[in-house]
Design an enzyme around this catalytic site. Sequence first.
Site: not given
Length: 190
Positions: A95, A148, A160
């Site tokens: 990510c 994240h 993402h």
Amino acid sequence: MRYPDPPSRGALPALKRWAWRLLPCLVPVLLAACAGSPHRQPTFRTSHSALADLPPRAPSAASAGEANDILFRAIGLVGTRYRWGGNTPAGGFDCSGLVDYIYRTAARIKLPRTSHDMATMGGRNVRRMTQLASGDLVFFDIDGAISHVGVYVGKGRFVHAPNSGGTVRLDDIDGPYWGDHFAYGKRVLD
């Protein structure tokens, strides 16, 4: 389409002659099989986000061009494989590697390497999903910590690199999982 004449009767056993006669029937079947749908899941789908009907929002007039470049770069990477620690299209992305790559190549902005460090860097925090602008970083709190990050592209969607699913993807930010874990956005471009 003209098919070649089969070899003479004496040249091949009866079974091979029979197979040769089926060739004109098999060619379209084989071509149709090759032209079938790919085994990958579709990359884009209609958004189910409640935010999809909001007007698009850019960070500011001065950075609208950079935001556009970031959006095109982010969407262009959808489908790239996930790899923990990855930070290139050829090697795959995690990510934070994805987000850093997008900003570095589209806006010449180098970001910290981890999602936690990106979350604590300078920039204006955006607490409400309805106030997110295209190009904002979006952070998610999983198990009590920011772990994240993605890039908001507008209309309730973000790009993402989740570890589940195996590829960079476009998801609804207010969906059942991501909506429950959304922490805040960060406006880097203003």
